[in-house]
Motif scaffolding. Structure first.
Motif, short mmCIF file in Angstrom:
data_model
loop_
_atom_site.label_atom_id
_atom_site.label_comp_id
_atom_site.label_asym_id
_atom_site.label_seq_id
_atom_site.Cartn_x
_atom_site.Cartn_y
_atom_site.Cartn_z
N ARG A 109 0.55 -1.12 0.42
CA ARG A 109 -0.01 0.11 0.05
C ARG A 109 1.32 1.27 0.29
O ARG A 109 1.86 1.48 0.97
N THR B 198 -2.09 5.64 2.54
CA THR B 198 -4.19 5.73 2.19
C THR B 198 -3.56 3.90 1.56
O THR B 198 -3.03 3.01 2.15
N SER B 199 -4.71 3.34 0.70
CA SER B 199 -5.19 2.05 1.05
C SER B 199 -5.25 1.69 -0.38
O SER B 199 -5.72 0.77 -0.31
N TYR B 200 -3.93 2.27 -1.33
CA TYR B 200 -4.11 1.96 -2.49
C TYR B 200 -3.17 1.38 -2.73
O TYR B 200 -1.79 1.32 -2.44
N LYS C 39 -10.07 10.94 -1.41
CA LYS C 39 -9.08 9.67 -1.84
C LYS C 39 -9.04 10.09 -3.05
O LYS C 39 -9.22 10.72 -3.73
#
Length: 457
Positions: A58, A62-64, A444
């Motif tokens: 990630r 962030t959670s990306y 986001k």
């Protein structure tokens, strides 16, 4: 307004336009901070140097993470052995090279009469197009994939069709959307090219399975079926049919049955119109229609994916539909869909937030697929029985329609004409959180989960 008549004047104009385009790109839309490239870089760095797994990484804060097929990570692995800034510089060079190649394949005949001045103006114009500038500032791979597929078209058009299909196969192994071009080869009865494309895609996927078996198992059994990993379907950047349906029923989930029906109808229209283009020997239009259909049927088509519309602009320019091309170009430069970033409800939201979908649909339905009268070959009996000389300006439409064998190659795309030799033979800077183009800062980024900037489609 007439262009400068001297070389010095033209050079000054090009330098001024290039500076203006660079300033606009860096300020008005706001740079995306190379967010997608940071996803790629962080993923392969963790994989190569820290024992991490591809789909566990990630971006810090962030959670990306990475959502392409495993082969994409394998192809990006060299980035792990250079610094991030070097990777950014290389990405810029690759994208600039891809832009030049795409222009050369699509419109070199139209630009030839203007020399270097025409090429420079075309590059400046292309840089303003929102899908192109987003691809560059995100560090995305869309232009590279488009160039790979166009390379196959060029190979076929020049009679070097032995390895034609390899570019399509590689592109389909990196992302799933370009696989529709294999369908185009099948429609055109280019059996060898379709087989090469399929074999290359399968081989690349198998190589990735050997190099990263756990990641491959996870991706092909779970991740590929989970669109929530890619991003919100109703996000305004999703300019696909699924995005239209999702915004209509948000916050509910759109009906899968309705979406499937829309996809089937779209593919039916694509097959019908592409068949007409192929019968006319118009590979330029057939290729363009396939790019349009791929954008529409993909569950998620972020704005930067719309570089696949570029062949349609080439068709419009070739057919002298300059006013239509200019109007559509202006809309695609405007970032108009972001006006409905916060609220896409109501009639205005339905129409405005899906503007790019309407453009894509309109092109699919109305793009010229026949040949201009001057480009049409004589429909004599000899045209279907005696192959004409191998010239890129002599499409044999009678041969295409009457012979069950291989269809002509995509020369209209690659050679700036409607047929070719194969046809004649019958054969935000400093931040990891990017911002919107003309919209307020999002919670986001449009890239990542909220947007398929590093996604599978």
């Amino acid at each position: 307004m007439r262009p400068p008549s001297t070389e010095r004047g033209r050079l000054l104009l090009v330098l001024f336009l290039a500076a203006a385009v660079a300033a606009f790109t860096a300020t008005v839309p706001l740079l995306r901070g190379w967010f997608d490239l940071r996803v790629y870089y962080g993923t392969v760095d963790a994989w190569a140097h820290h024992g991490g797994r591809i789909y566990d990484y990630r971006v810090p804060g962030t959670s990306y993470g990475f959502t392409y097929p495993p082969f994409a990570a394998l192809g990006m692995l060299p980035m792990a052995f250079v610094g991030l800034n070097t990777a950014i510089g290389l990405a810029l060079l690759f994208n600039l090279g891809a832009v030049a190649f795409v222009l050369w394949v699509l419109v070199r005949r139209e630009l030839r009469r203007y020399g270097w001045f025409g090429w420079a103006l075309a590059c400046c114009a292309l840089a303003l197009l929102e899908p192109v500038r987003d691809t560059v500032s995100f560090g995305q791979v869309n232009l590279l994939l488009l160039a790979l597929v166009l390379a196959d078209a060029w190979l076929l058009s020049t009679g070097r069709g032995r390895w034609a299909g390899a570019g399509i196969g590689l592109a389909a192994a990196v992302k799933l959307t370009p696989a529709l071009f294999i369908g185009l080869l099948l429609l055109a009865r280019r059996w060898r090219a379709a087989a090469v494309a399929t074999a290359v895609a399968v081989a690349a996927t198998a190589l990735a399975a050997w190099a990263a078996p756990d990641a491959s198992r996870f991706y092909w059994t779970r991740a590929v079926w989970d669109t929530t990993r890619v991003g919100r379907l109703d996000y305004v950047s999703n300019q696909s049919l699924q995005g239209v349906l999702a915004r209509l029923v948000a916050p509910e989930t759109p009906s899968r049955a309705v979406w499937a029906l829309a996809v089937v109808l779209t593919l039916a229209v694509w097959m019908w119109r592409t068949h007409r283009a192929l019968r006319a020997g118009n590979w330029r239009a057939a290729f363009a229609l396939t790019g349009l259909a791929a954008c529409l049927v993909s569950p998620i088509t972020w704005v930067h994916h719309l570089v696949w519309l570029l062949p349609s602009f080439a068709v419009l320019v070739h057919r002298r539909r300059l006013r239509i091309a200019g109007a559509l170009y202006a809309v695609l430069c405007s970032s108009v869909v972001w006006l409905w970033f916060d609220d896409a409800s109501g009639i205005d939201g339905f129409l405005g937030s899906n503007t790019y979908v309407w453009i894509t649909l309109g092109l699919l339905l109305g793009l010229p697929v026949g040949q201009p009268r001057l480009d049409r070959p004589p429909l004599s009996r000899s045209a279907s029985t005696v192959p004409p000389a191998a010239t890129p300006t002599a499409p044999d439409s009678a041969q295409v329609s009457s012979r069950p064998g291989p269809s002509p190659s995509p020369t209209g795309v690659a050679a700036g004409s409607e047929a070719g030799p194969d046809c004649a033979r019958g054969g935000r800077p400093g931040s990891s959180e990017p911002t919107g183009t003309t919209r307020p800062v999002a919670a986001k980024p449009q890239s990542s989960s909220e947007r398929a900037s590093s996604k599978t489609m």
